[in-house]
Write an enzyme that holds these catalytic residues in place. Structure first.
Site, mmCIF file in Angstrom:
data_model
loop_
_atom_site.group_PDB
_atom_site.id
_atom_site.type_symbol
_atom_site.label_atom_id
_atom_site.label_comp_id
_atom_site.label_asym_id
_atom_site.label_seq_id
_atom_site.Cartn_x
_atom_site.Cartn_y
_atom_site.Cartn_z
ATOM 1 N N ASP A 123 -24.375 -23.699 54.635
ATOM 2 C CA ASP A 123 -23.113 -23.082 55.050
ATOM 3 C C ASP A 123 -21.995 -23.459 54.073
ATOM 4 O O ASP A 123 -21.178 -22.626 53.688
ATOM 5 C CB ASP A 123 -22.755 -23.539 56.472
ATOM 6 C CG ASP A 123 -23.922 -23.333 57.424
ATOM 7 O OD1 ASP A 123 -24.338 -22.183 57.585
ATOM 8 O OD2 ASP A 123 -24.438 -24.322 57.970
ATOM 9 N N HIS A 155 -24.296 -25.908 63.083
ATOM 10 C CA HIS A 155 -24.918 -24.901 62.210
ATOM 11 C C HIS A 155 -25.298 -23.714 63.094
ATOM 12 O O HIS A 155 -26.436 -23.585 63.542
ATOM 13 C CB HIS A 155 -26.146 -25.478 61.502
ATOM 14 C CG HIS A 155 -26.946 -24.402 60.817
ATOM 15 N ND1 HIS A 155 -26.484 -23.717 59.718
ATOM 16 C CD2 HIS A 155 -28.149 -23.869 61.100
ATOM 17 C CE1 HIS A 155 -27.361 -22.820 59.357
ATOM 18 N NE2 HIS A 155 -28.391 -22.887 60.177
HETATM 19 P P1 NAX Z 1 -41.354 -20.578 58.809
HETATM 20 O O1 NAX Z 1 -41.698 -20.028 60.146
HETATM 21 O O2 NAX Z 1 -41.688 -19.805 57.575
HETATM 22 O O3 NAX Z 1 -42.039 -22.014 58.654
HETATM 23 C C1 NAX Z 1 -41.960 -22.998 59.634
HETATM 24 C C2 NAX Z 1 -43.223 -23.818 59.512
HETATM 25 O O4 NAX Z 1 -43.097 -24.920 60.398
HETATM 26 C C3 NAX Z 1 -44.494 -23.056 59.924
HETATM 27 O O5 NAX Z 1 -45.442 -23.148 58.880
HETATM 28 C C4 NAX Z 1 -44.952 -23.777 61.178
HETATM 29 O O6 NAX Z 1 -46.372 -23.820 61.291
HETATM 30 C C5 NAX Z 1 -44.366 -25.178 60.958
HETATM 31 N N1 NAX Z 1 -44.221 -25.974 62.165
HETATM 32 C C6 NAX Z 1 -43.866 -25.555 63.409
HETATM 33 N N2 NAX Z 1 -43.890 -26.601 64.265
HETATM 34 C C7 NAX Z 1 -44.211 -27.692 63.541
HETATM 35 C C8 NAX Z 1 -44.401 -29.055 63.857
HETATM 36 N N3 NAX Z 1 -44.291 -29.504 65.117
HETATM 37 N N4 NAX Z 1 -44.743 -29.912 62.878
HETATM 38 C C9 NAX Z 1 -44.904 -29.478 61.616
HETATM 39 N N5 NAX Z 1 -44.767 -28.177 61.251
HETATM 40 C C10 NAX Z 1 -44.411 -27.313 62.197
HETATM 41 O O7 NAX Z 1 -39.798 -20.938 58.881
HETATM 42 P P2 NAX Z 1 -38.793 -21.236 57.684
HETATM 43 O O8 NAX Z 1 -38.203 -19.971 57.223
HETATM 44 O O9 NAX Z 1 -39.476 -22.110 56.700
HETATM 45 O O10 NAX Z 1 -37.625 -22.003 58.464
HETATM 46 C C11 NAX Z 1 -37.830 -23.295 58.999
HETATM 47 C C12 NAX Z 1 -36.667 -23.707 59.871
HETATM 48 O O11 NAX Z 1 -35.470 -23.763 59.118
HETATM 49 C C13 NAX Z 1 -36.371 -22.723 61.021
HETATM 50 O O12 NAX Z 1 -36.116 -23.477 62.198
HETATM 51 C C14 NAX Z 1 -35.098 -22.037 60.549
HETATM 52 O O13 NAX Z 1 -34.343 -21.542 61.647
HETATM 53 C C15 NAX Z 1 -34.411 -23.181 59.856
HETATM 54 N N6 NAX Z 1 -33.323 -22.842 58.941
HETATM 55 C C16 NAX Z 1 -32.281 -23.707 58.890
HETATM 56 C C17 NAX Z 1 -31.212 -23.508 58.034
HETATM 57 C C18 NAX Z 1 -30.075 -24.470 57.990
HETATM 58 O O14 NAX Z 1 -29.120 -24.190 57.263
HETATM 59 N N7 NAX Z 1 -30.085 -25.598 58.701
HETATM 60 C C19 NAX Z 1 -31.157 -22.297 57.159
HETATM 61 C C20 NAX Z 1 -32.487 -21.655 56.961
HETATM 62 C C21 NAX Z 1 -33.363 -21.616 58.162
HETATM 63 O O15 NAX Z 1 -32.929 -20.581 59.007
#
Ligand code: NAX
Length: 338
Positions: free
Chosen positions: A163, A191
């Protein structure tokens, strides 16, 4: 793989098989997270649905022959993933699915971040530093911290650097200056859509930014543009921000470990402990993880204290802090705060 005289730093990345993981890991292994002379061991934590993807990423990391990469391990075990970890990037989270209420989302994520906090408490190195990226990032960081009573709360941070970077970039675009001309931007709060990107202390080549843009643009274009940028990326790209999120995670940890000098940035920090007084002066009660203006020195983030708030900023900050309090109270009511 690597031959280095320094003891490698152990970096754990959860959600390593996801899209942020793929954009993040190669930059980490190339030395951009910690510094060009710091070797590392990578530990990739995934759940069964993501494990093959993480294993594939690990094969590619090996194929890149990064000089700083001492080893890469993929695991479904939190105990193994966090064993001796110095840096943890908690990226994996449970996304909101259709029809899911906010309490369900918070509960589903507490089921991830509570146990991971406990595993960090039991297995990580004494100097563990945690950045939570997975959403809802601020409250997930709070939950993880509540399950790690032996780790100072200040070591659990949430990512609002994306952000912050978006705010800097939008201001630079508007004023047609390089991003390096801009300093002193702040992102306050959660966020989420309630965050408040604030330029009332920002400077452009040392001149106050507030004199260079009008209030109408600030309130009606800049703030909604920055707060709504994640949704815009999804509309245009057809998928959520990944490489920019990975880049912001790198910036956050690099600054944390190597220091920010006199410049400041924004980070989701605990409003308690050493930061309690500065947080309270900004109207943020203890027991939250909230985005503040932040500087890092000696491996510790500190809130930049004592800035005056514009009256408009106050109302926005209060709204975002109220949302953080609601999220905290919801997880507390579910008995999920440790
Ligand atoms: P993806 O769905 O591509 O990847 C997430 C991965 O996490 C998957 O491979 C899944 O199998 C794995 N996973 C789920 N539960 C788990 C656990 N208990 N232990 C280990 N791995 C686990 O999502 P992606 O685009 O990579 O985003 C990841 C996270 O970042 C989401 O929650 C998203 O909302 C968040 N974000 C946060 C941002 C921020 O500024 N703080 C911005 C970008 C993003 O939106």
């Amino acid at each position: 793989m690597a031959a280095s005289t320094r003891e490698p730093v152990t970096v754990t990345v959860t959600g390593a098989g996801g899209q942020i993981g793929y954009a993040l890991l190669f930059r980490v292994a190339s030395g951009q997270l910690l510094g060009a002379d710091v070797p590392m061991r990578l530990r990739l934590l995934e759940i069964p649905q993501g494990i093959r993807s993480a294993e594939g990423t690990a094969l590619e990391l090996i194929d890149a022959a990064f000089p700083l990469l001492a080893s890469v391990d993929v695991t479904e075990s939190s105990a193994s993933a966090f064993d001796g970890a110095n840096i943890a990037l908690l990226v994996g989270a449970r996304p909101r699915t259709a029809g899911m209420e906010r309490a369900d989302l918070l509960g589903a994520n507490a089921a991830i971040f509570g146990p991971q906090g406990r595993a960090i408490n039991e297995h990580a190195a004494d100097d563990i530093r945690v950045l939570v990226v997975g959403n809802p990032a601020n409250t997930n960081a709070l939950i993880a911290s509540a399950h790690a009573p032996d780790v100072p709360a200040e070591r659990f941070t949430a990512m609002t650097r994306l952000d912050h970077n978006r705010a800097v970039a939008q201001l630079a675009l508007r004023l047609e200056v390089p991003v390096t001309s801009i300093d002193g931007v702040i992102v306050w709060g959660n966020h989420s859509a309630t965050q408040y990107p604030d330029i009332s202390h920002a400077t452009v080549d040392g001149r106050p930014a507030s004199g260079l843009v009008d209030e109408d643009w600030l309130e009606n274009v800049f703030v909604p543009k920055v707060a709504g940028r994640g949704a815009e990326i999804i509309r245009v790209r057809g998928a959520s921000s990944a490489a920019s999120a990975a880049s912001a995670a790198i910036d956050h940890v690099y600054d944390w470990v190597n220091g920010t000098g006199d410049r400041w940035t924004s980070a989701g920090l605990s409003s308690g402990g050493a930061n309690a007084d500065a947080a309270a002066a900004y109207g943020v009660p203890e027991g939250l993880v909230c985005s503040f203006p932040a500087r890092s020195a000696g491996g510790d983030w500190a809130i930049v204290p004592g800035l005056d708030e514009a009256p408009l900023a106050r109302a926005h900050i209060d709204a975002s802090v109220a949302e953080l309090v609601e999220e905290r109270d919801a997880v507390r009511a579910l008995g999920l705060l440790g």
